[in-house]
Motif scaffolding. Structure first.
Motif, PDB file in Angstrom:
ATOM      1  N   ALA A 175      30.967  26.048   3.309  1.00 22.71           N
ATOM      2  CA  ALA A 175      31.161  25.723   4.728  1.00 22.71           C
ATOM      3  C   ALA A 175      31.130  26.982   5.588  1.00 22.71           C
ATOM      4  O   ALA A 175      30.582  26.970   6.695  1.00 22.71           O
ATOM      5  CB  ALA A 175      32.486  24.984   4.905  1.00 22.71           C
ATOM      6  N   ARG A 234      35.514  27.411   7.989  1.00 19.96           N
ATOM      7  CA  ARG A 234      35.572  26.451   6.901  1.00 19.96           C
ATOM      8  C   ARG A 234      35.995  25.091   7.464  1.00 19.96           C
ATOM      9  O   ARG A 234      36.234  24.939   8.673  1.00 19.96           O
ATOM     10  CB  ARG A 234      36.528  26.921   5.808  1.00 19.96           C
ATOM     11  N   ILE A 235      36.116  24.097   6.585  1.00 20.96           N
ATOM     12  CA  ILE A 235      36.402  22.731   7.042  1.00 20.96           C
ATOM     13  C   ILE A 235      37.785  22.658   7.697  1.00 20.96           C
ATOM     14  O   ILE A 235      37.974  21.964   8.697  1.00 20.96           O
ATOM     15  CB  ILE A 235      36.289  21.743   5.859  1.00 20.96           C
ATOM     16  N   SER A 240      28.359  27.573   8.582  1.00 16.31           N
ATOM     17  CA  SER A 240      28.839  27.656   9.962  1.00 16.31           C
ATOM     18  C   SER A 240      28.335  28.925  10.645  1.00 16.31           C
ATOM     19  O   SER A 240      28.243  29.992  10.027  1.00 16.31           O
ATOM     20  CB  SER A 240      30.372  27.631   9.984  1.00 16.31           C
TER      21      SER A 240
END
Length: 315
Positions: free
Chosen positions: A128, A137-138, A132
């Motif tokens: 992630a 991250r998530i 991005s």
């Protein structure tokens, strides 16, 4: 532009952290957390040797949740986004608008970290972060946060412009104790970058920041002073007070929230003290009002001199 931009189109200049620095910070945090978890697990195993299997399992689950999940959340909340690994690597977790995070942001990051870091050995978080644009991250996406670099090159650091000369010293009596650090940071970032903003957007942002500052201080700006000049004057007054406190450690500190006296105003002279009495000096002045005697003594004027003392004057 990959930096942090507020809703008012203000570029804050905070550079997002990339995967290598974030991975190093996360590795340091995991080493500390897992070492603490192993020590606590050994202590629980020794202390619960006489308990049944269900009690041991319940304590093990509780220690896992408190140490591996609760401890990072508490650290990020209390330190406003700076864990041990991020402190070493010069990183900080902030909101998308550049402000400090709170408990709800740290809670969402910690809850998603269990899935994308602990359960998958960090594979999901790495993928992630690579996908991005700003290395999020998530957990950052769900929490609305961003990991930025705090250490910038000295050449890229910008200085707050000075206020107009006619505003210097005008805010010496202003109470700045109720202004939070987040508002100071936003004002400083606006002042250092107001030259590159659209005039209409910059004017609206300056007016909003000035209104928030007036609400915190309780004192409106002088009539006719522009919002940007008012912000620059108040920031200069705060810097002057910090400099006086830093370079005068032996000076007496006043009560909290009360600004010190301006440097241009002389201190009130102390009351003169009388010199000690010595031989040959003039006697002290006698008060014009005689002291009152609480006990009134009868005298000849009362007509009772002979009866009161038993002495009759000679004829």
């Amino acid at each position: 532009m990959s930096g942090v931009v507020t809703g008012d189109a203000v570029y804050l200049g905070l550079q997002p952290a990339r995967l290598p620095s974030r991975a190093l910070a996360l590795l340091l945090d995991l080493v500390v957390v897992w070492a603490a978890y192993l020590l606590i697990s050994v202590g629980i195993a020794l202390a619960t040797a006489s308990l049944d299997e269900a009690a041991v399992m319940a304590l093990s689950i509780a220690s896992f949740v408190l140490v591996l999940v609760g401890a990072p959340i508490a650290v990020e909340t209390l330190s406003h986004g700076r864990s041990l690994g991020k402190l070493v690597c010069g990183l900080r977790v902030v909101r998308e608008d550049g402000g400090p995070i709170r408990f709800r942001h740290a809670l969402m990051r910690g809850a998603m970290g269990v899935v994308e870091i602990l359960m998958t050995m960090g594979v999901v978080a790495c993928v992630a972060s690579l996908v991005s644009e700003r290395g999020r991250r998530i957990g950052d996406v769900f929490a609305g946060t961003l990991v930025v670099r705090e250490r910038v090159a000295p050449a890229s650091a910008m200085v707050v412009p000075p206020p107009p000369p006619w505003l210097v010293g005008r805010f010496a009596a202003l109470d700045l104790s109720a202004v939070p650090d987040a508002l100071w940071l936003e004002i400083r970032q606006y002042l250092t970058r107001m030259g590159g903003l659209d005039p209409a957007i910059g004017q609206r942002l300056a007016e909003r920041l000035a209104d928030e500052l007036v609400a915190r201080t309780g004192t409106p700006p002088p009539p006719g002073v522009p919002a940007a000049a008012y912000l620059a004057g108040v920031v200069a007054e705060r810097q002057a007070r910090d400099a006086r406190r830093a370079f005068a450690p032996g000076a007496a500190q006043g009560p909290v929230g009360v600004p010190p006296a301006p440097s241009g105003v002389p201190a009130a002279p102390a009351a003169p003290t009388a010199p000690p009495a010595s031989f040959g000096s003039a006697p002290p002045a006698v008060s014009a009002t005689p002291p009152t005697d609480p006990v009134r003594r009868p005298g000849p004027a009362d007509g009772e001199g002979s009866r009161a003392t038993g002495f009759a004057p000679p004829t």
